[in-house]
Design an enzyme around this catalytic site. Structure first.
Site, mmCIF file in Angstrom:
data_model
loop_
_atom_site.group_PDB
_atom_site.id
_atom_site.type_symbol
_atom_site.label_atom_id
_atom_site.label_comp_id
_atom_site.label_asym_id
_atom_site.label_seq_id
_atom_site.Cartn_x
_atom_site.Cartn_y
_atom_site.Cartn_z
ATOM 1 N N HIS A 98 -3.253 43.787 51.339
ATOM 2 C CA HIS A 98 -2.157 44.748 51.345
ATOM 3 C C HIS A 98 -1.217 44.531 52.527
ATOM 4 O O HIS A 98 -0.086 45.016 52.516
ATOM 5 C CB HIS A 98 -2.708 46.176 51.343
ATOM 6 C CG HIS A 98 -3.214 46.606 50.010
ATOM 7 N ND1 HIS A 98 -3.158 47.911 49.570
ATOM 8 C CD2 HIS A 98 -3.785 45.896 48.997
ATOM 9 C CE1 HIS A 98 -3.668 47.984 48.350
ATOM 10 N NE2 HIS A 98 -4.065 46.776 47.990
ATOM 11 N N HIS A 266 -10.555 40.647 42.487
ATOM 12 C CA HIS A 266 -11.392 41.660 41.854
ATOM 13 C C HIS A 266 -12.814 41.165 41.585
ATOM 14 O O HIS A 266 -13.591 41.864 40.938
ATOM 15 C CB HIS A 266 -10.736 42.139 40.556
ATOM 16 C CG HIS A 266 -9.458 42.875 40.784
ATOM 17 N ND1 HIS A 266 -8.621 43.277 39.765
ATOM 18 C CD2 HIS A 266 -8.857 43.290 41.934
ATOM 19 C CE1 HIS A 266 -7.566 43.902 40.276
ATOM 20 N NE2 HIS A 266 -7.688 43.918 41.595
#
Length: 723
Positions: A98, A266
Site C-alpha cells: 500500500h 493473495h
C-alpha cells in the site's frame, strides 16, 4: 490574574493555524493560484539539517544484521498486536504494497519512495486500516538502526523480507529512498469530499475504465487499487476485471504482471472483517492525543486477532496463508464460488462444498478451520479470458509464476526509485531492466572546447540551441526520477514526434548535433546540453554579463532497444509554460499546468520565475510565437520581460481565450501580446514580488546569474552520478 479577564474573554491562541478567523488564503480566495507545491524545498521541516545525506548514511548500514532482525520480527508476536498465525508477513506485505501501490505512471507521483505513508492523507485512508500497527511494530528496528535506514526503505524492505520468510526468494532490493518530513501537497488524489465516494465521480463513464480522470489510478478516494467488493461495491467479476486492468496499467503494470501480483499478493495473509466496521473509532489523523498516532480503535470483542476489522471482508485466500505456494490457484480454480456476506456485511466469494482439509485454520485457534474467501478482483482472474489464460500458464509452470511475481514485486516496490544508478546495497540485481530506463555510460574524455567551437560555427540560432536543450531536459520528473537529457531520448520514438518538440525543427537541429558528436567523440546528449549552455552564454554576453554555464560531460546515448517507448508516452508534455505552449485548451488553467511542470522538475517559485523570464527574451517560444516576448532585443538575456511586465505605461486587455494585448496607455497602440502564463507573473502577489526583484535596475546581473543557476539545475537534474 484571571485569564478570561486578561484577554477580554477571548481564547489566547489562534485557531485553524492560518488567520484569527480560521480561514486560509485559499479558502478566502479559492480561485487564486496556489503556489504551495513549489514551496516544499524549505528545510525548516527537516530535522536532519542541510549537511545530512541519507544516501551516504545508508551505505554504512549493516544490511545483514538489519535483515536478521526483520526476519525475527516476522514471527516475534507482541501481545498488544498479535500476529495472524504467529506471523506478521501478511501485515508487512500489505503495508509495503500500500506504500508502493500509490504510484501512478501519468505523473510519477505517489509510491513508496519517500515514506509518505506516515503522513495524511495516506496514513488515514480507509484502505490503510491497521497499517498504523504495522509501522509501529517496525519502530524498535528503526530506533535501533537510526539514521542509517529511512522509514521509506524500512517499509518496503519489510514486505520483501516477509516474502522471503514465507518461502519466496527475493529478486533483489535497493536502499536509497529518502524520507520526507511533512505531507506532500503536490499529489492530487481526487476531487471527492468524502472517503469511498462512488467511483462514478472520477469517471466520465464508470462502465468505461479508460475515462477515469487523469492522473488518477485508484477507483475511489481512499483506496489503493479497486474496490474488493466490485465496482461501487456491486460484485461483477468481468466488470471488475476491466477496472483492474486499467488501474494496474496506470500503475505501470501489464496484464501478466497484474495477474502475478494479484495471485502472489493473495497467496499469503488474510482479509479482516469479523465485526462491525461502523463501530471503529476515528482514523489516526482524527484520533485524540491519548491514541498516540493509532486510529480505528476497535471495540469488537478483543479488538484484535480474530476480531480485527480492516476491509470488512473476512478470511484467508489459501489453505496455508503463511507459505508462498500455489495454493491460491488450487483453490480459485479447484472450486466453484458463490457470493456470501462477511460478518461485517461485505460482499465476498466463498467456495461451494470445500473439503475440510483445504480450509485455512483460524488465526488464533489452530483446531478450527474456516472457509477461504475470494474478492471480486480474485474472481476476475478466473472469469476474464485474458487473465484466466495467464493464470493457467502460471499453474502449468510454478517456477515461472514465482519468477514473474518476484520480478513484478521488485518493479512495484522500485518503480519510483529511478534508474539503476541510484540503487544502493548488496542485493541490487545485476540485470538491467527495461523499465529502469537504462542509459549507457557516456564518454567524458573529449575536447569540450572543440565541441563548443563546432556548435558555434553550425549556424544555429540561440533560440534553436536553447529550445532543443530545454525540450530534451524538461521531461525530467523528480516524482519518479524518470526523463531528462541523459540518454538523448529526444532522438527516439516517441519523443522525436511529440508536438511540443516541434518535430521538423528538432530533426534539422539533431542532424547537425549528430554529425558534431560523430566528429568529436561526444555523445549527442552532451552536445544537446552543451549547445544550450553556449546559447545562454552568448545571450548573457549580449546583455553585458560574462558567464560560464557549468557543464559536466558524461551523458550517454540510449538506443531504441533500451527504450520502452510505450512507457515514455505519459512523459509527453501537454503544455509547457516555459515555452508558452499548450497542445490544446484544458479545463485546468495554463498557469496551473506551469506550476505542475515546475514542481515535477524540482524547481522553486523563484527559479521558475527566472526561467520563464529568460526563455521569453531568448526567443524560445514554441512555433516562434511572440506571446510574452516583451523585448525588442530577442536573443539577449536581459530582464526586459520583467521590466515591461511591471511598467505602468501599459494596459492589459483580453482578446480571446488565453490571449491578451498589451497596449500603450497613452497612444492606445498594441505593443505586445501575452498569454495567461505571462500575465500571472504580474497578477499573482507572490510571483509579482519575484518579478519586481528582477525588474529592478540593479538586478540585471542578478537575473542572469539566477537564470544560469536554474538552467543548470534543469540540465543536470538526471545526472545522478554528479550527486
Amino acid at each position: 490574574m484571571d485569564n478570561n479577564a486578561a484577554t477580554g474573554g477571548k481564547c489566547p491562541v489562534m485557531h485553524g493555524g492560518a488567520t484569527s478567523t480560521g480561514m486560509s488564503n485559499m479558502e478566502w480566495w479559492p480561485t487564486a493560484l496556489n503556489l504551495d507545491i513549489l514551496h516544499q524545498h524549505d528545510m525548516k521541516t527537516n530535522p536532519m539539517g542541510e549537511g545530512f545525506s541519507y544516501r551516504e548514511e545508508v551505505k554504512k548500514l549493516d544490511v545483514a544484521a538489519l535483515k536478521k532482525d526483520m526476519h525475527a520480527l516476522m514471527t516475534d508476536s507482541q501481545d498488544w498486536w498479535p500476529a495472524d498465525w504467529g506471523h506478521y508477513g501478511g501485515l508487512m506485505i500489505r503495508m509495503a504494497w500500500h506504500s508502493a501501490g500509490t504510484y501512478r505512471v501519468a505523473d510519477g507521483r505517489g509510491g513508496g519512495g519517500k515514506g509518505n505513508q506516515r503522513f495524511a492523507p495516506i496514513n488515514s485512508w480507509p484502505d490503510n486500516v491497521s497499517l498504523d500497527k504495522a509501522r509501529r511494530l517496525l519502530w524498535p528496528i528503526k530506533k535501533k538502526y537510526g539514521n542509517k535506514v529511512s522509514w521509506a526503505d524500512l517499509i518496503i524492505l519489510a514486505g520483501t523480507v516477509a516474502y522471503e520468510s514465507m518461502g519466496l526468494p527475493s529478486f533483489g532490493f535497493s536502499f536509497g529512498r529518502e524520507d520526507i518530513w511533512h505531507p506532500q501537497k503536490d499529489t492530487y488524489w481526487g476531487a471527492e469530499k468524502e472517503w469511498l465516494a462512488p467511483s462514478d465521480e472520477r469517471y466520465g463513464d464508470v462502465d468505461k475504465p479508460e475515462t477515469m480522470e487523469n492522473p488518477l489510478a485508484a477507483v475511489q478516494m481512499g483506496l489503493i487499487y479497486v474496490n474488493p467488493e466490485g465496482v461501487n461495491g456491486q460484485p461483477d467479476p468481468l466488470k471488475t476485471a476491466e477496472q483492474v486492468r486499467m488501474t494496474f496499467a496506470r500503475m505501470a503494470m501489464d496484464d501478466e504482471e497484474t495477474a502475478a501480483l494479484t495471485a502472489g499478493g493473495h497467496t499469503v495473509g488474510k482479509c479482516h472483517g469479523n465485526g462491525d466496521a461502523e463501530a471503529l473509532g476515528p482514523e489516526p489523523e482524527a484520533a485524540d492525543v491519548e491514541e498516540q498516532g493509532f486510529g480505528w480503535k476497535n471495540p469488537n470483542g478483543s479488538g484484535k486477532g480474530r476480531d480485527t476489522v480492516t476491509s470488512g471482508i473476512e478470511g484467508a485466500w489459501t489453505t496455508y496463508p503463511t507459505k508462498f505456494d500455489m495454493g491460491y490457484f488450487d483453490l480459485l480454480f479447484g472450486y466453484e464460488w458463490e457470493l456470501k456476506k462477511s460478518p461485517a456485511g461485505a460482499n465476498q466469494w466463498e467456495p461451494v462444498d470445500i473439503r475440510e482439509e483445504d480450509k485455512p485454520v483460524d488465526v488464533e485457534d489452530m483446531t478450527t478451520r474456516l472457509n477461504p474467501i475470494m474478492t471480486d478482483a480474485d474472481m476476475a482472474m478466473k472469469m476474464d479470458p485474458k487473465y484466466r489464460a495467464i493464470c493457467e500458464k502460471f499453474m502449468a509452470d510454478p517456477a515461472y509464476f514465482r519468477d514473474t511475481f518476484a520480478r513484478a514485486w521488485f518493479k512495484l516496490t522500485h518503480r519510483d526509485l529511478g534508474p539503476k544508478s541510484r540503487y544502493i546495497g548488496p542485493e541490487v540485481p545485476a540485470e538491467d531492466l527495461i523499465w529502469q530506463d537504462p542509459v549507457p555510460a557516456g564518454n567524458r574524455d573529449y575536447d569540450v572546447a572543440a565541441v563548443k567551437a563546432k556548435i558555434a560555427d553550425s549556424g544555429l540560432s540561440i533560440g534553436e540551441m536553447v529550445s532543443t536543450a530545454w525540450d530534451s531536459a524538461r521531461t525530467f520528473r523528480g516524482s519518479d526520477m524518470r526523463g531528462g537529457a541523459n540518454g538523448a531520448r529526444i532522438r527516439l520514438a516517441p519523443q522525436k514526434d511529440w508536438a511540443g518538440n516541434e518535430p521538423e525543427r528538432l530533426a534539422r537541429v539533431l542532424a547537425i548535433y549528430e554529425k558534431i558528436a560523430a566528429d568529436t567523440g561526444a555523445s549527442v546528449a552532451d552536445v544537446i546540453v552543451l549547445a544550450g549552455n553556449l546559447g545562454v552564454e552568448q545571450a548573457a554576453k549580449a546583455a553585458g554579463v560574462n558567464v560560464n554555464v557549468p557543464f559536466a560531460p558524461g551523458r550517454g546515448d540510449a538506443s531504441d532497444e533500451m527504450t520502452d517507448a510505450a512507457s515514455f508516452e505519459p512523459l509527453e508534455p501537454l503544455a509547457d509554460g516555459f515555452r508558452n505552449w499548450q497542445k490544446k485548451d484544458y479545463v485546468v488553467k495554463p498557469e496551473e499546468m506551469l506550476l505542475d511542470r515546475a514542481q515535477l522538475m524540482g524547481l522553486t517559485a523563484p527559479e521558475m520565475t527566472a526561467l520563464v523570464g529568460g526563455m521569453r527574451v531568448l526567443g524560445t517560444n514554441h512555433g516562434d510565437s511572440q506571446h510574452g516576448v516583451f523585448t525588442d532585443r530577442v536573443g539577449v538575456l536581459s530582464n526586459d520581460f520583467f521590466v515591461n511586465l511591471t511598467d505602468m505605461a501599459y494596459t492589459w486587455k483580453p482578446t480571446g481565450n488565453n490571449l491578451y494585448e498589451i497596449r500603450d496607455r497613452k497612444a492606445g497602440t498594441v505593443k505586445w501580446t501575452a498569454s495567461r502564463v505571462d500575465l500571472v507573473f504580474g497578477s499573482n502577489s507572490i510571483l509579482r514580488a519575484y518579478a519586481e526583484v528582477y525588474a529592478q535596475d540593479d538586478s540585471k546581473e542578478k537575473f542572469v546569474q539566477d537564470f544560469v543557476a536554474a538552467w543548470t539545475k534543469v540540465m543536470n537534474a538526471d545526472r545522478f552520478d554528479l550527486v
